[in-house]
Design a protein around this motif. Sequence first.
Motif, PDB file in Angstrom:
ATOM      1  N   VAL A   1       0.849  -1.178   0.000  1.00  0.00           N
ATOM      2  CA  VAL A   1       0.000   0.000   0.000  1.00  0.00           C
ATOM      3  C   VAL A   1       0.896   1.243   0.000  1.00  0.00           C
ATOM      4  O   VAL A   1       1.675   1.453   0.917  1.00  0.00           O
ATOM      5  CB  VAL A   1      -0.942   0.015   1.232  1.00  0.00           C
ATOM      6  CG1 VAL A   1      -1.731   1.291   1.290  1.00  0.00           C
ATOM      7  CG2 VAL A   1      -1.835  -1.195   1.237  1.00  0.00           C
ATOM      8  N   THR A   2       0.783   2.037  -1.046  1.00  0.00           N
ATOM      9  CA  THR A   2       1.557   3.257  -1.163  1.00  0.00           C
ATOM     10  C   THR A   2       0.871   4.358  -0.368  1.00  0.00           C
ATOM     11  O   THR A   2      -0.345   4.490  -0.395  1.00  0.00           O
ATOM     12  CB  THR A   2       1.624   3.705  -2.632  1.00  0.00           C
ATOM     13  OG1 THR A   2       2.034   2.608  -3.414  1.00  0.00           O
ATOM     14  CG2 THR A   2       2.597   4.829  -2.803  1.00  0.00           C
ATOM     15  N   MET A   3       1.674   5.150   0.341  1.00  0.00           N
ATOM     16  CA  MET A   3       1.070   6.245   1.091  1.00  0.00           C
ATOM     17  C   MET A   3       0.841   7.440   0.170  1.00  0.00           C
ATOM     18  O   MET A   3       1.731   7.844  -0.570  1.00  0.00           O
ATOM     19  CB  MET A   3       1.969   6.657   2.255  1.00  0.00           C
ATOM     20  CG  MET A   3       1.261   7.575   3.214  1.00  0.00           C
ATOM     21  SD  MET A   3       2.191   7.813   4.716  1.00  0.00           S
ATOM     22  CE  MET A   3       2.164   9.582   4.807  1.00  0.00           C
ATOM     23  N   ILE A   4      -0.351   7.970   0.205  1.00  0.00           N
ATOM     24  CA  ILE A   4      -0.711   9.149  -0.578  1.00  0.00           C
ATOM     25  C   ILE A   4      -0.229  10.366   0.200  1.00  0.00           C
ATOM     26  O   ILE A   4      -0.597  10.548   1.364  1.00  0.00           O
ATOM     27  CB  ILE A   4      -2.250   9.228  -0.770  1.00  0.00           C
ATOM     28  CG1 ILE A   4      -2.807   7.958  -1.398  1.00  0.00           C
ATOM     29  CG2 ILE A   4      -2.629  10.467  -1.561  1.00  0.00           C
ATOM     30  CD1 ILE A   4      -2.424   7.731  -2.828  1.00  0.00           C
ATOM     31  N   ASN A   5       0.610  11.214  -0.438  1.00  0.00           N
ATOM     32  CA  ASN A   5       1.095  12.394   0.269  1.00  0.00           C
ATOM     33  C   ASN A   5       0.370  13.653  -0.222  1.00  0.00           C
ATOM     34  O   ASN A   5      -0.476  13.590  -1.115  1.00  0.00           O
ATOM     35  CB  ASN A   5       2.624  12.517   0.139  1.00  0.00           C
ATOM     36  CG  ASN A   5       3.086  12.703  -1.285  1.00  0.00           C
ATOM     37  OD1 ASN A   5       2.377  13.266  -2.126  1.00  0.00           O
ATOM     38  ND2 ASN A   5       4.295  12.240  -1.583  1.00  0.00           N
ATOM     39  N   PHE A   6       0.727  14.772   0.383  1.00  0.00           N
ATOM     40  CA  PHE A   6       0.096  16.058   0.064  1.00  0.00           C
ATOM     41  C   PHE A   6       0.205  16.374  -1.426  1.00  0.00           C
ATOM     42  O   PHE A   6      -0.762  16.771  -2.066  1.00  0.00           O
ATOM     43  CB  PHE A   6       0.760  17.159   0.905  1.00  0.00           C
ATOM     44  CG  PHE A   6       0.279  18.542   0.591  1.00  0.00           C
ATOM     45  CD1 PHE A   6      -0.888  19.026   1.152  1.00  0.00           C
ATOM     46  CD2 PHE A   6       0.992  19.358  -0.280  1.00  0.00           C
ATOM     47  CE1 PHE A   6      -1.339  20.309   0.862  1.00  0.00           C
ATOM     48  CE2 PHE A   6       0.544  20.636  -0.581  1.00  0.00           C
ATOM     49  CZ  PHE A   6      -0.613  21.103  -0.006  1.00  0.00           C
ATOM     50  N   LYS A   7       1.397  16.193  -1.985  1.00  0.00           N
ATOM     51  CA  LYS A   7       1.631  16.476  -3.400  1.00  0.00           C
ATOM     52  C   LYS A   7       0.718  15.624  -4.291  1.00  0.00           C
ATOM     53  O   LYS A   7       0.221  16.096  -5.315  1.00  0.00           O
ATOM     54  CB  LYS A   7       3.103  16.225  -3.729  1.00  0.00           C
ATOM     55  CG  LYS A   7       3.504  16.608  -5.124  1.00  0.00           C
ATOM     56  CD  LYS A   7       5.004  16.399  -5.330  1.00  0.00           C
ATOM     57  CE  LYS A   7       5.399  16.716  -6.744  1.00  0.00           C
ATOM     58  NZ  LYS A   7       6.847  16.505  -6.949  1.00  0.00           N
ATOM     59  N   ASP A   8       0.492  14.376  -3.889  1.00  0.00           N
ATOM     60  CA  ASP A   8      -0.404  13.492  -4.648  1.00  0.00           C
ATOM     61  C   ASP A   8      -1.832  14.045  -4.675  1.00  0.00           C
ATOM     62  O   ASP A   8      -2.481  14.045  -5.719  1.00  0.00           O
ATOM     63  CB  ASP A   8      -0.446  12.080  -4.037  1.00  0.00           C
ATOM     64  CG  ASP A   8       0.889  11.348  -4.125  1.00  0.00           C
ATOM     65  OD1 ASP A   8       1.650  11.593  -5.091  1.00  0.00           O
ATOM     66  OD2 ASP A   8       1.161  10.547  -3.208  1.00  0.00           O
ATOM     67  N   VAL A   9      -2.321  14.518  -3.521  1.00  0.00           N
ATOM     68  CA  VAL A   9      -3.699  15.026  -3.450  1.00  0.00           C
ATOM     69  C   VAL A   9      -3.847  16.273  -4.317  1.00  0.00           C
ATOM     70  O   VAL A   9      -4.806  16.402  -5.080  1.00  0.00           O
ATOM     71  CB  VAL A   9      -4.128  15.294  -1.986  1.00  0.00           C
ATOM     72  CG1 VAL A   9      -5.537  15.869  -1.946  1.00  0.00           C
ATOM     73  CG2 VAL A   9      -4.066  14.013  -1.158  1.00  0.00           C
ATOM     74  N   VAL A  10      -2.861  17.180  -4.248  1.00  0.00           N
ATOM     75  CA  VAL A  10      -2.892  18.361  -5.112  1.00  0.00           C
ATOM     76  C   VAL A  10      -2.864  17.912  -6.573  1.00  0.00           C
ATOM     77  O   VAL A  10      -3.568  18.468  -7.423  1.00  0.00           O
ATOM     78  CB  VAL A  10      -1.722  19.321  -4.795  1.00  0.00           C
ATOM     79  CG1 VAL A  10      -1.638  20.444  -5.822  1.00  0.00           C
ATOM     80  CG2 VAL A  10      -1.880  19.900  -3.390  1.00  0.00           C
ATOM     81  N   GLY A  11      -2.087  16.885  -6.861  1.00  0.00           N
ATOM     82  CA  GLY A  11      -2.020  16.338  -8.216  1.00  0.00           C
ATOM     83  C   GLY A  11      -3.353  15.813  -8.707  1.00  0.00           C
ATOM     84  O   GLY A  11      -3.676  15.937  -9.902  1.00  0.00           O
ATOM     85  N   PHE A  12      -4.146  15.220  -7.819  1.00  0.00           N
ATOM     86  CA  PHE A  12      -5.486  14.745  -8.213  1.00  0.00           C
ATOM     87  C   PHE A  12      -6.343  15.924  -8.670  1.00  0.00           C
ATOM     88  O   PHE A  12      -7.028  15.851  -9.687  1.00  0.00           O
ATOM     89  CB  PHE A  12      -6.193  14.007  -7.069  1.00  0.00           C
ATOM     90  CG  PHE A  12      -5.495  12.750  -6.624  1.00  0.00           C
ATOM     91  CD1 PHE A  12      -4.881  11.899  -7.530  1.00  0.00           C
ATOM     92  CD2 PHE A  12      -5.444  12.407  -5.279  1.00  0.00           C
ATOM     93  CE1 PHE A  12      -4.236  10.748  -7.113  1.00  0.00           C
ATOM     94  CE2 PHE A  12      -4.808  11.252  -4.850  1.00  0.00           C
ATOM     95  CZ  PHE A  12      -4.198  10.426  -5.758  1.00  0.00           C
ATOM     96  N   PHE A  13      -6.306  17.025  -7.895  1.00  0.00           N
ATOM     97  CA  PHE A  13      -7.060  18.223  -8.290  1.00  0.00           C
ATOM     98  C   PHE A  13      -6.596  18.734  -9.649  1.00  0.00           C
ATOM     99  O   PHE A  13      -7.399  19.073 -10.510  1.00  0.00           O
ATOM    100  CB  PHE A  13      -6.900  19.344  -7.250  1.00  0.00           C
ATOM    101  CG  PHE A  13      -7.649  19.133  -5.973  1.00  0.00           C
ATOM    102  CD1 PHE A  13      -9.036  19.087  -5.965  1.00  0.00           C
ATOM    103  CD2 PHE A  13      -6.979  19.002  -4.773  1.00  0.00           C
ATOM    104  CE1 PHE A  13      -9.740  18.905  -4.783  1.00  0.00           C
ATOM    105  CE2 PHE A  13      -7.665  18.824  -3.588  1.00  0.00           C
ATOM    106  CZ  PHE A  13      -9.047  18.770  -3.593  1.00  0.00           C
ATOM    107  N   GLU A  14      -5.286  18.791  -9.835  1.00  0.00           N
ATOM    108  CA  GLU A  14      -4.741  19.310 -11.090  1.00  0.00           C
ATOM    109  C   GLU A  14      -5.144  18.427 -12.274  1.00  0.00           C
ATOM    110  O   GLU A  14      -5.507  18.929 -13.339  1.00  0.00           O
ATOM    111  CB  GLU A  14      -3.220  19.427 -11.005  1.00  0.00           C
ATOM    112  CG  GLU A  14      -2.627  20.111 -12.208  1.00  0.00           C
ATOM    113  CD  GLU A  14      -1.187  20.541 -12.001  1.00  0.00           C
ATOM    114  OE1 GLU A  14      -0.710  21.333 -12.824  1.00  0.00           O
ATOM    115  OE2 GLU A  14      -0.543  20.095 -11.019  1.00  0.00           O
TER     116      GLU A  14
END
Length: 165
Positions: free
Chosen positions: A1-14
């Motif tokens: 299980v890969t940990m989702i970080n802050f940058k990943d969440v912003v990337g989802f929005f983008e």
Amino acid sequence: VTMINFKDVVGFFETIATKHFQIKSFHSGNLDEVDINKLGAEDYVILYAEPGSATVNTGVLTYSFTIYVMDKISDVVGDEPNKQRLGRVDTYSETLQILNDVIAEFKQNLNSQSYVDNQVVLQLPITCEPFTARFNNLLTGWNATINVDVNNKNNLCIAPIIPNS
């Protein structure tokens, strides 16, 4: 299980902004730091993700974002007193639907068509609030604070620190 970080969440929005037919630009950061007046007409509709708090809990990390979907009031044909009001109603209607689309990407992320990783859990319900003239160019739209939960290992063994022995 890969940990989702802050940058990943912003990337989802983008990614959502890039793939959505009506969203023309994406921005993230503190909304007060943006010079909205420097944006051109081709930048609207804007999806904006303003980071809020991050809450660390056992096994869970919760990211909070205030997201904005905003546009300039559309031109409506008609007499001047009603023109701005009708334009605002049209813009509210369109931007709320777009905000709902963004929320659906997070809410329905178990669906293979979503651009959001299926390890992200959106907290519901979400309250959306309208705004107008937040800036001096009659920017209009909706904002909502969303909280998403991701796995958090809370594991000292993987921390980049010399172990206490």
